[in-house]
Motif scaffolding. Structure first.
Motif, PDB file in Angstrom:
ATOM      1  N   VAL A  36      13.548 -34.038 -21.251  1.00 56.23           N
ATOM      2  CA  VAL A  36      14.545 -33.430 -22.128  1.00 56.23           C
ATOM      3  C   VAL A  36      13.955 -33.108 -23.497  1.00 56.23           C
ATOM      4  N   GLU A  37      13.039 -33.922 -23.952  1.00 50.34           N
ATOM      5  CA  GLU A  37      12.390 -33.655 -25.241  1.00 50.34           C
ATOM      6  C   GLU A  37      11.638 -32.330 -25.247  1.00 50.34           C
ATOM      7  N   ARG A  38      11.254 -31.831 -24.073  1.00 50.75           N
ATOM      8  CA  ARG A  38      10.486 -30.597 -23.972  1.00 50.75           C
ATOM      9  C   ARG A  38      11.374 -29.365 -23.819  1.00 50.75           C
ATOM     10  N   LEU A  39      12.669 -29.558 -23.661  1.00 50.68           N
ATOM     11  CA  LEU A  39      13.564 -28.429 -23.406  1.00 50.68           C
ATOM     12  C   LEU A  39      13.870 -27.651 -24.682  1.00 50.68           C
ATOM     13  N   THR A  40      14.008 -26.356 -24.529  1.00 51.64           N
ATOM     14  CA  THR A  40      14.386 -25.473 -25.631  1.00 51.64           C
ATOM     15  C   THR A  40      15.903 -25.287 -25.635  1.00 51.64           C
ATOM     16  N   PRO A  41      16.468 -24.796 -26.738  1.00 53.31           N
ATOM     17  CA  PRO A  41      17.910 -24.506 -26.747  1.00 53.31           C
ATOM     18  C   PRO A  41      18.322 -23.573 -25.614  1.00 53.31           C
ATOM     19  N   GLU A  42      17.470 -22.607 -25.286  1.00 60.29           N
ATOM     20  CA  GLU A  42      17.794 -21.688 -24.199  1.00 60.29           C
ATOM     21  C   GLU A  42      17.855 -22.414 -22.854  1.00 60.29           C
ATOM     22  N   GLN A  43      16.995 -23.399 -22.662  1.00 59.66           N
ATOM     23  CA  GLN A  43      17.002 -24.144 -21.402  1.00 59.66           C
ATOM     24  C   GLN A  43      18.232 -25.025 -21.258  1.00 59.66           C
ATOM     25  N   PHE A  44      18.754 -25.522 -22.367  1.00 55.35           N
ATOM     26  CA  PHE A  44      19.979 -26.323 -22.288  1.00 55.35           C
ATOM     27  C   PHE A  44      21.167 -25.482 -21.817  1.00 55.35           C
ATOM     28  N   ALA A  45      21.071 -24.175 -21.977  1.00 59.31           N
ATOM     29  CA  ALA A  45      22.160 -23.291 -21.556  1.00 59.31           C
ATOM     30  C   ALA A  45      21.989 -22.778 -20.128  1.00 59.31           C
ATOM     31  N   LEU A  46      20.904 -23.174 -19.458  1.00 57.25           N
ATOM     32  CA  LEU A  46      20.679 -22.705 -18.092  1.00 57.25           C
ATOM     33  C   LEU A  46      21.715 -23.284 -17.130  1.00 57.25           C
ATOM     34  N   PRO A  47      22.049 -22.541 -16.073  1.00 57.47           N
ATOM     35  CA  PRO A  47      22.970 -23.082 -15.054  1.00 57.47           C
ATOM     36  C   PRO A  47      22.280 -24.137 -14.211  1.00 57.47           C
ATOM     37  N   THR A  48      23.087 -24.970 -13.574  1.00 55.14           N
ATOM     38  CA  THR A  48      22.575 -25.958 -12.627  1.00 55.14           C
ATOM     39  C   THR A  48      23.249 -25.721 -11.275  1.00 55.14           C
ATOM     40  N   ARG A  49      22.857 -26.492 -10.285  1.00 61.48           N
ATOM     41  CA  ARG A  49      23.487 -26.376  -8.968  1.00 61.48           C
ATOM     42  C   ARG A  49      24.728 -27.244  -8.857  1.00 61.48           C
ATOM     43  N   LEU A  50      25.226 -27.740  -9.996  1.00 62.59           N
ATOM     44  CA  LEU A  50      26.395 -28.621 -10.038  1.00 62.59           C
ATOM     45  C   LEU A  50      27.592 -27.854 -10.586  1.00 62.59           C
ATOM     46  N   GLY A  51      28.144 -26.978  -9.782  1.00 64.41           N
ATOM     47  CA  GLY A  51      29.296 -26.205 -10.220  1.00 64.41           C
ATOM     48  C   GLY A  51      28.947 -25.336 -11.409  1.00 64.41           C
ATOM     49  N   ASP A  52      29.785 -25.403 -12.445  1.00 65.52           N
ATOM     50  CA  ASP A  52      29.495 -24.591 -13.622  1.00 65.52           C
ATOM     51  C   ASP A  52      28.888 -25.403 -14.764  1.00 65.52           C
ATOM     52  N   TRP A  53      28.354 -26.584 -14.469  1.00 62.91           N
ATOM     53  CA  TRP A  53      27.617 -27.328 -15.479  1.00 62.91           C
ATOM     54  C   TRP A  53      26.352 -26.566 -15.870  1.00 62.91           C
ATOM     55  N   THR A  54      26.075 -26.590 -17.174  1.00 61.06           N
ATOM     56  CA  THR A  54      24.772 -26.163 -17.649  1.00 61.06           C
ATOM     57  C   THR A  54      23.868 -27.391 -17.737  1.00 61.06           C
ATOM     58  N   VAL A  55      22.622 -27.175 -18.118  1.00 57.83           N
ATOM     59  CA  VAL A  55      21.712 -28.295 -18.311  1.00 57.83           C
ATOM     60  C   VAL A  55      22.256 -29.256 -19.357  1.00 57.83           C
ATOM     61  N   ARG A  56      22.955 -28.743 -20.353  1.00 57.37           N
ATOM     62  CA  ARG A  56      23.512 -29.609 -21.398  1.00 57.37           C
ATOM     63  C   ARG A  56      24.497 -30.624 -20.803  1.00 57.37           C
ATOM     64  N   GLU A  57      25.398 -30.176 -19.936  1.00 57.87           N
ATOM     65  CA  GLU A  57      26.338 -31.112 -19.313  1.00 57.87           C
ATOM     66  C   GLU A  57      25.618 -32.096 -18.383  1.00 57.87           C
ATOM     67  N   LEU A  58      24.600 -31.614 -17.691  1.00 55.43           N
ATOM     68  CA  LEU A  58      23.838 -32.491 -16.800  1.00 55.43           C
ATOM     69  C   LEU A  58      23.158 -33.608 -17.599  1.00 55.43           C
ATOM     70  N   VAL A  59      22.544 -33.255 -18.712  1.00 59.32           N
ATOM     71  CA  VAL A  59      21.887 -34.276 -19.538  1.00 59.32           C
ATOM     72  C   VAL A  59      22.920 -35.244 -20.100  1.00 59.32           C
ATOM     73  N   ALA A  60      24.066 -34.733 -20.509  1.00 55.79           N
ATOM     74  CA  ALA A  60      25.130 -35.616 -21.000  1.00 55.79           C
ATOM     75  C   ALA A  60      25.555 -36.593 -19.913  1.00 55.79           C
ATOM     76  N   HIS A  61      25.649 -36.109 -18.689  1.00 53.69           N
ATOM     77  CA  HIS A  61      26.023 -36.997 -17.586  1.00 53.69           C
ATOM     78  C   HIS A  61      24.961 -38.072 -17.359  1.00 53.69           C
ATOM     79  N   LEU A  62      23.700 -37.722 -17.475  1.00 55.53           N
ATOM     80  CA  LEU A  62      22.634 -38.712 -17.338  1.00 55.53           C
ATOM     81  C   LEU A  62      22.718 -39.775 -18.423  1.00 55.53           C
ATOM     82  N   ALA A  63      23.043 -39.352 -19.637  1.00 58.36           N
ATOM     83  CA  ALA A  63      23.234 -40.331 -20.714  1.00 58.36           C
ATOM     84  C   ALA A  63      24.413 -41.253 -20.405  1.00 58.36           C
ATOM     85  N   MET A  64      25.493 -40.671 -19.891  1.00 58.84           N
ATOM     86  CA  MET A  64      26.666 -41.475 -19.521  1.00 58.84           C
ATOM     87  C   MET A  64      26.340 -42.464 -18.415  1.00 58.84           C
TER      88      MET A  64
END
Length: 268
Positions: A36-64
């Motif tokens: 995550v430390e290597r990710l750019t702001p643009e990468q945090f906005a990328l889609p994931t394979r988890l519905g409509d979560w972006t990378v930002r929501e995925l990382v938040a879920h990992l923190a949770m």
């Protein structure tokens, strides 16, 4: 590391070495933080394979996922255990809506790297001295700390794979964490579809027997499924489906009963 075995309806539940599990959780979370430390702001906005979560929501879920442990330790212990490790996969689907809501709220409330740092700090303060048998009041029901840490291995490994798929990063998997996640979900298949007519092999970590029918006892089993750990985790959690895995030659299946499509995914 627990040895691979073939659980049946009469088999004892698999045990996990607590010290190795605790080390695996910390190691895999460390790999996530480094990525995550290597990710750019643009990468945090990328889609994931988890519905409509972006990378930002995925990382938040990992923190949770990490912070749930110290948060549960801060609450009074429940009076009795309600959920075993074997029963955990079958009850996760009911939590999907709440998990989604919490991930979105958490993602909106802080920067991804800071969320991970905060979760790591709370974990380091509360968990190392806590007893394995301490009961935790978590959303799915009261669980032993030792079992909940095994579940954290599954969460971290599965979502590390999601993060890698979304960002294109090569994120390491701690061997113990990957082994634990593979075994938990292989055993979950044996619990969901008990029997001994199909042997499912996920080398080098797990071998289980499942599906009702003639039980195999020696020689080459008539019904065999074999795949690698990451493909197995993707099948078990719905990241890929049985026909796609067969088409990609990511899984081999021989024998008239060696079709696991009706039983997958195990959780989602």
């Amino acid at each position: 590391m627990p040895s691979a075995r073939k659980p049946s309806g009469r088999a004892r539940a698999r045990s996990y070495d607590s010290a190795k599990t605790r080390a695996a959780v910390i190691a895999q979370f460390g790999h996530v933080r480094s990525a995550v430390e290597r990710l750019t702001p643009e990468q945090f906005a990328l889609p994931t394979r988890l519905g409509d979560w972006t990378v930002r929501e995925l990382v938040a879920h990992l923190a949770m996922a990490m912070e749930q442990v110290p948060a549960a330790l801060a609450r009074p212990a429940p009076p009795a255990q309600e959920v075993t490790l074997a029963g955990w996969p079958s009850v996760t689907r009911a939590l999907a809506a709440k998990v989604d809501e919490n991930a979105r709220d958490t993602a909106a409330g802080g920067e991804p790297a800071a969320l991970l740092d905060h979760a790591a700090a709370r974990y380091a303060e509360a968990v190392p001295t806590a007893s394995d048998d301490r009961l935790l009041a978590v959303r799915i029901g009261a669980m032993r700390l030792a079992d909940f840490l095994v579940v954290r291995c599954v969460e971290l490994v599965v979502h590390t794979d999601d993060l890698a798929a979304a960002t294109g990063l090569d994120i390491p998997f701690d061997r113990q964490a990957l082994a634990t996640a593979t075994r938990v979900l292989a055993d979950a298949l044996a619990v969901k579809v008990p029997g001994g007519s199909v042997e499912v092999r996920v080398p080098p970590f797990a071998v289980v027997q499942c599906v009702e029918g003639p039980r195999h006892t020696r020689g080459t089993p008539p019904n065999v499924v074999e795949t690698d750990p990451l493909t197995w985790l993707r099948l078990a959690t719905g990241r890929t489906d049985w026909p796609a895995a067969l088409e990609a030659a990511a899984v081999s299946a021989s024998g008239e009963r060696a079709d696991l499509a009706p039983y997958l995914p195990l959780m989602g």
